[in-house]
Design an enzyme around this catalytic site. Structure first.
Site, PDB file in Angstrom:
ATOM      1  N   GLU A 191       0.808  -1.215   0.000  1.00  0.00           N
ATOM      2  CA  GLU A 191       0.000   0.000   0.000  1.00  0.00           C
ATOM      3  C   GLU A 191       0.842   1.266   0.000  1.00  0.00           C
ATOM      4  O   GLU A 191       0.478   2.277  -0.624  1.00  0.00           O
ATOM      5  CB  GLU A 191      -0.944   0.010   1.205  1.00  0.00           C
ATOM      6  N   HIS A 193     -10.810  -5.395  10.868  1.00  0.00           N
ATOM      7  CA  HIS A 193     -11.522  -5.363   9.580  1.00  0.00           C
ATOM      8  C   HIS A 193     -12.920  -4.774   9.702  1.00  0.00           C
ATOM      9  O   HIS A 193     -13.761  -5.034   8.852  1.00  0.00           O
ATOM     10  CB  HIS A 193     -11.642  -6.781   8.990  1.00  0.00           C
TER      11      HIS A 193
HETATM   12  C1  LIG Z   1      -1.788  -4.630   4.959  1.00  0.00           C
HETATM   13  C2  LIG Z   1      -2.880  -5.459   4.405  1.00  0.00           C
HETATM   14  N1  LIG Z   1      -3.206  -5.317   3.109  1.00  0.00           N
HETATM   15  C3  LIG Z   1      -4.170  -6.047   2.553  1.00  0.00           C
HETATM   16  C4  LIG Z   1      -4.850  -6.985   3.288  1.00  0.00           C
HETATM   17  C5  LIG Z   1      -5.994  -7.781   2.670  1.00  0.00           C
HETATM   18  N2  LIG Z   1      -5.608  -9.169   2.461  1.00  0.00           N
HETATM   19  C6  LIG Z   1      -5.914 -10.138   3.352  1.00  0.00           C
HETATM   20  S1  LIG Z   1      -5.294 -11.614   2.922  1.00  0.00           S
HETATM   21  C7  LIG Z   1      -4.585 -10.964   1.532  1.00  0.00           C
HETATM   22  C8  LIG Z   1      -3.807 -11.831   0.624  1.00  0.00           C
HETATM   23  C9  LIG Z   1      -2.632 -12.354   1.328  1.00  0.00           C
HETATM   24  O1  LIG Z   1      -1.883 -13.133   0.471  1.00  0.00           O
HETATM   25  P1  LIG Z   1      -0.740 -14.037   1.054  1.00  0.00           P
HETATM   26  O2  LIG Z   1       0.156 -13.223   1.923  1.00  0.00           O
HETATM   27  O3  LIG Z   1      -0.112 -14.743  -0.085  1.00  0.00           O
HETATM   28  O4  LIG Z   1      -1.486 -15.055   2.030  1.00  0.00           O
HETATM   29  P2  LIG Z   1      -2.588 -16.137   1.663  1.00  0.00           P
HETATM   30  O5  LIG Z   1      -3.924 -15.477   1.787  1.00  0.00           O
HETATM   31  O6  LIG Z   1      -2.314 -16.616   0.282  1.00  0.00           O
HETATM   32  O7  LIG Z   1      -2.424 -17.204   2.690  1.00  0.00           O
HETATM   33  C10 LIG Z   1      -4.855  -9.625   1.406  1.00  0.00           C
HETATM   34  C11 LIG Z   1      -4.424  -8.766   0.295  1.00  0.00           C
HETATM   35  C12 LIG Z   1      -4.503  -7.100   4.649  1.00  0.00           C
HETATM   36  N3  LIG Z   1      -5.137  -7.960   5.457  1.00  0.00           N
HETATM   37  N4  LIG Z   1      -3.506  -6.358   5.167  1.00  0.00           N
END
Ligand SMILES: Cc1ncc(C[n+]2csc(CCOP(=O)(O)OP(=O)(O)O)c2C)c(N)n1
Ligand SMILES: Cc1ncc(C[n+]2csc(CCOP(=O)(O)OP(=O)(O)O)c2C)c(N)n1
Ligand SMILES: [Mg+2]
Ligand SMILES: [Mg+2]
Lengths: 343, 326, 343, 326
Positions: free
Chosen positions: C68, C137
């Site tokens: 971000e 959230h």
């Molecule tokens: C700082 C932040 N940005 C965006 C999100 C929204 N978000 C939650 S899970 C996710 C994807 C995460 O991907 P990854 O780290 O690969 O973990 P996975 O869900 O694949 O286990 C996002 C973008 C968040 N929780 N925190």
């Protein structure tokens, strides 16, 4: 340890009072340590860790990389694991690079764990302008921190309170944000508000977090402020006294918890309220104080309350513009006069 | 580093336990959410990120950990919590929001805290990394043993916190291991669309720390890499980074239609549990009867935890106001 | 383009209204593009970029890494270089990882440049809880954004306003934070406040940023709110009507600029004020609204104002606790009754 | 890549100009601040970060840039602003806070914005990186030529923004060059106490981009590395990272006693300006007379800008309220 008699007359700056409180706690509690940028050999850009590196060494007084997210997050991890970190965010203006670690992590882990994980840490951070450091190094942001739940927020206006609040903060099992105003630090190079350098006992003591102080008693108007604004208010009170008006000055000292009782009691007595805040005007401390008084059913104001706050603009560099925009004693006096003319 | 027969069974058992837990949660989560899917409804409301397929990451790492070691996990925490030994009853009760939950229902599925085994997780990407570094620092300062492991997804490796935490851990040579569960997706964004390097273990060199890569969701590959990294940390030789190729067999969260995944991609994924079962059977570490007993026991354990949760009350609503400050 | 007659009866969700406004601006202005996590093929986790990737392709509708700080900073750089980015922070709760790019950069560059560098961008972000998404959230954080100068902040309560405010935001030469409440998006999986899905003209139009709306006229009390709170207020007004009381409902729509005139005019008429806010109680929107009314010298309140806001606690997961803590129509009605009993 | 004789003189001239500017600012800054140093006093109040010693970084990079290219700089911006061609009168007037300053005195020394040459800077570590990436994206989307260069100190390479911005630029293959001025110190913290790798160009591989290192504050080394990186960016081949070993000859900011620096360390540093002068004289690119003329012209230019600033008025104080929104 020296005697109270001797120490009672010793004056300290806020910077020294903070360092002394930290050193005293570090001597009795091995869990306390300090982290932050330039807190080591330099002693903190604002002097509040001076002498600690010499006494406690680099393991307990740790200079960090410019990685606020990591080291504040690390402080949370260390606090949850039994330590009591004191960590510094050099200027509060930098909160934007690390607020998640502060408000979503430090402030909420205790709640998320149902009270089982304690996060006993202190986040020290400098606030305020008035010396032409422009819009990214002069903010107060009191409202920003006080708005978000889970962290206590204190703002001392003098060295006695600074030492007592710092000791209380270090001993508190909750995270405490300790916001110190640069103009009060007693660092020559930032100018010095003389009223902040006061007698400070040598022995450790606490000032209760969550209790406002009546810095001056009065009957005709309540001036509510914090940090440097308390000194503006005291000067305004003096000027008003010369005009025959008696102003009460409330030093909030703590924004979270907020001592609404003391506020309301004072306004119940004086019937008039002016809030003085160097933070931005809207959606901040001044609005909350006025609302806290106005919403109290028992409260009868003799005049509409007023605020003398920083306008809703980024802070300009040029001293002409910055000084014009800052709260000061004259503006408080003028606000009082206008209040009289309106009611 | 090779796991013993007992460790292999331990890993397999925890995979089975975790998976069955997810399957039951999935079913219970959907209660009240049909015919119209509404996250707010049913006995388990809110977001739900299942770990199906990612069990090798959890068990291969946690096989080397003790209760005193620290783990920080992510929004997708169940498999890791199980492997770290989080109290299952209290964990499931927390997922249901009950008084007997880890935090009385204040945290829910993304905020599981079990101080008894030094486990926590959080909903912000990259948020657990700093705390893991700090817990490791705490052990160093206290002269107490212990390693901290920070789990994250491959998407998290592009968050600023990743960089800062790895650098800090390396500068201070702290006993931390950073574990990336690379399931190839961050919600709907594929790894190659978000990450400038094909493999994140390549980033270890930016911090002067060892990087390990585990291909193909291999349980014992994880075990070996984690064993090396954790031993190194325990010896005071500093942090390591591990990236594990894993698979996200459920969607990002419950309700995710996954239309963004290329056709056929998901069908090509291998479920690690039957595969590891096959390995253990073949190696003679497990026999059919032993497997059946192990599976039955896991199911019973999960069912008991679910009953515990279901039978528990909610806290009185006003309890929302307590434990903000302690 | 279809005729106004036809379009006037067409109802849209806020999600669709936002996407439609964005698409219409993108068709006429090649400088407009969209960036954020999952805004591409997925169409946004909350549906507000649905269809855009199909129509405009991956160059103009860009999925980003989970970075971000970088992509919001990049939006500022692109906006300063002649583009008009629309960028999404998926949940407002994530502001902590990127607030510097928002409040110190996006919001201040125009001022720092003395008005010479424009930063015409829109930061869309989802707010609010009520569906058990717990403490990281479910936040609103309206006060957090509105407190800091240099960015406009809008919060629509219905699809008509959402489309008009989005179009206005994209055309504005200043940064605008567009905060949309998840419960109003019209995404089935988050539940849906029916009152938010209203008739929306097909053609582009703007709703002026900085103007509150009188969502319902009344004489006995002014209910001031924003976003989902407007719907609680309208329900409360209906309940009060059944009791013979007439409540006026003000939909702020815009927090910055804040339309204090409309507020004050309404309270001058009704003499009573209740503020309904899903953001945290202290140091936020509710305090500012009460203070803005109370400090107005012309304002005579018949009773102490009240607020129905989210308590100063992290947001609990368990639906029992969360629902108990959230504002709702019953609480507004109860606050009004208490107000009557107090005055 | 070798600079032409004209480019060499251009680089030298801008180094001289920048240094003389800093020397004059230093003197003017101290007015009103003696005997007691108080930052709020004198004709130039506030913090003041001088660039003495770091001129090679600015000129070696900016020699390849045109007005249309974008530069984002840091809290220590003067040398870069000079080399990028920021209007000197308006810049000095801004440093004095005057109405004729770049922003009428609203920004001051840490917030110099000159849209005519696409220059900006800021006071937050790492803050300029995202905007540089975005400006490069803007050019790509608009099909307009232009490269963006983000300058930063070596301390900034441990800030999360560094990681996110480099990754994003690499994923999108944007025309950006990241330039690290490694003066070995971030205020009082030495590079080795803050950075897990000895050289930050090693971090380029974490983003699959080329990394360059320039040793010993070498003007033409900077020129060569920057030339390569900028050409690559212009050709659409994506971003690069350059780290330049430079020297901080003044303190972190005015008033810094630098007690934290090891004894003798600072005395061992080489001033790059006399050295480059020697190089050019030796190469016959410059003669003594030419040098004297060039120096005199630079001094005259600076003095004129200072006079311009001193002769200018302040904006009326109420102007503080304007230009928040446009
Ligand atoms: C700082 C932040 N940005 C965006 C999100 C929204 N978000 C939650 S899970 C996710 C994807 C995460 O991907 P990854 O780290 O690969 O973990 P996975 O869900 O694949 O286990 C996002 C973008 C968040 N929780 N925190
Ligand atoms: C996010 C942030 N953290 C801390 C600071 C305070 N600060 C200002 S300059 C500086 C040191 C920067 O070091 P470096 O990046 O090496 O640049 P240099 O000053 O050496 O040119 C620090 C810590 C800041 N401005 N922003
Ligand atoms: Mg993933
Ligand atoms: Mg440096």
């Amino acid at each position: 340890m020296t005697t109270t008699t001797k120490s009672a007359s010793r004056k300290l700056t806020i910077a020294r009072a903070m360092a002394e409180a930290t050193a005293q706690e570090m001597r009795i509690d091995p869990r306390v340590f300090v982290m932050g940028e330039d807190v080591g050999p330099l002693g903190g850009v604002f002097g509040n860790t001076r002498g600690l590196h010499d006494e406690f060494g680099p393991e307990r007084i740790r200079d960090t990389p410019i990685s606020e997210t990591a080291f504040i997050g690390a402080a949370v991890g260390a606090a949850s694991d039994g330590m009591r970190p004191v960590v510094e965010l050099m200027f509060v203006d930098f909160f934007g690079v690390c607020m998640d670690a502060i408000y979503n992590l430090m402030a909420k882990n205790t709640y998320f764990s149902g009270g089982k994980v304690k996060v006993p840490m202190v986040l020290m951070t400098s606030t305020g302008g008035g010396y032409s450091d422009a819009g990214q190094h002069s903010q107060c942001l009191y409202g920003t921190f006080a708005h978000l739940p889970g962290m206590k927020v204190v703002v001392p206006s003098n060295a006695y309170d600074a030492k007592g609040l710092m000791t209380a903060a270090i001993r508190d099992d909750n995270p405490v944000v300790f916001m110190y105003h640069k103009a009060l630090q007693g660092m020559g190079w930032l100018g010095t508000e003389k009223g902040a350098t006061v007698a400070v006992p040598e022995e450790a003591y606490t000032v209760e977090i969550g209790k406002a102080a009546v810095a001056r008693e009065g009957r005709d108007v309540t001036l509510v402020s914090l940090g440097v604004g308390v000194h503006h208010s005291l000067r305004a009170a003096q000027a008003l006294e010369a005009e025959g008006f008696s102003a009460e000055v409330i030093d909030l000292r703590s924004l979270v918890p907020l001592d609404r009782e003391t506020l309301r009691a004072s306004v119940a007595k004086t019937g008039r309220l002016i809030v003085i805040d160097e933070d931005y005007h809207s959606y901040g401390v001044s609005g909350e104080i006025i609302a806290s008084v106005a919403e109290h059913p028992g409260c009868r104001l003799r005049a509409a309350p007023k605020r003398v706050a920083y306008p809703d603009i980024p802070i300009p560099f040029a001293p002409t513009m910055e000084q014009w925009a800052l709260p000061n004693a004259d503006k408080i006096v003028a606000a009082f006069h206008q209040m009289l003319s309106e009611s | 580093m090779q796991p013993t027969a007992e460790q292999r069974r331990w890993m397999y058992r925890n995979m089975v336990l975790s998976r069955y837990l997810e399957e039951r949660i999935e079913a219970l989560y959907m209660e009240g959410k049909t015919p119209v899917f509404n996250m707010a409804k049913g006995p388990i409301p809110g977001e739900m990120h299942l770990s199906n397929g990612q069990e090798p990451c959890a068990v291969g790492v946690c096989a080397h950990l003790e209760a005193g070691d620290i783990v920080t996990a992510t929004h997708r925490p169940h498999h890791i919590a199980v492997a770290k030994g989080v109290d299952l009853d209290a964990m499931v009760a927390e997922i249901f929001g009950k008084a007997t939950g880890l935090s009385g229902g204040r945290g829910g599925h993304m905020h599981l805290f079990d101080a008894a085994v030094n486990f926590s997780c959080s909903g912000i990407i990259g948020e657990g990394l700093g705390p893991a570094v700090g817990a490791a620092l705490s052990r160093k300062l206290q002269g107490k043993p212990g390693v901290a492991v920070a789990f994250m997804g491959e998407g998290a490796a592009n968050q600023g916190a990743f960089h800062e935490a790895l650098n800090l851990a390396a500068v201070w040579q702290l006993p931390v291991v950073f574990v990336i569960e690379d399931n190839a997706w961050g919600i709907s964004v594929a790894k190659q669309a978000s990450t400038a390097v094909p493999r994140n273990d390549a980033r270890a060199s930016a911090y002067g720390m060892p990087g390990h890569h585990v291909a193909d969701n291999d349980v014992e590959g994880v075990y070996a890499a984690a064993g090396e990294a954790i031993a190194r940390a325990r010896e005071g030789l500093g942090p390591s980074l591990i990236e594990i190729e894993t698979v996200r067999l459920a969607g990002h969260f419950m309700g995710d239609g996954e239309d963004y995944r290329p056709k056929g991609e998901k069908e090509g994924l291998t479920d690690p549990i039957p595969r590891y079962r096959g390995t253990l059977l073949e190696a003679g570490v497990l026999d059919e009867a032993g497997d059946a007993a192990l599976v039955a026991e896991a199911h019973a354990r999960v069912e008991a935890a679910i009953r515990f949760a279901q039978d528990s009350d909610f806290l009185p609503p006003e309890a929302a106001l307590t434990t903000v400050f302690v």
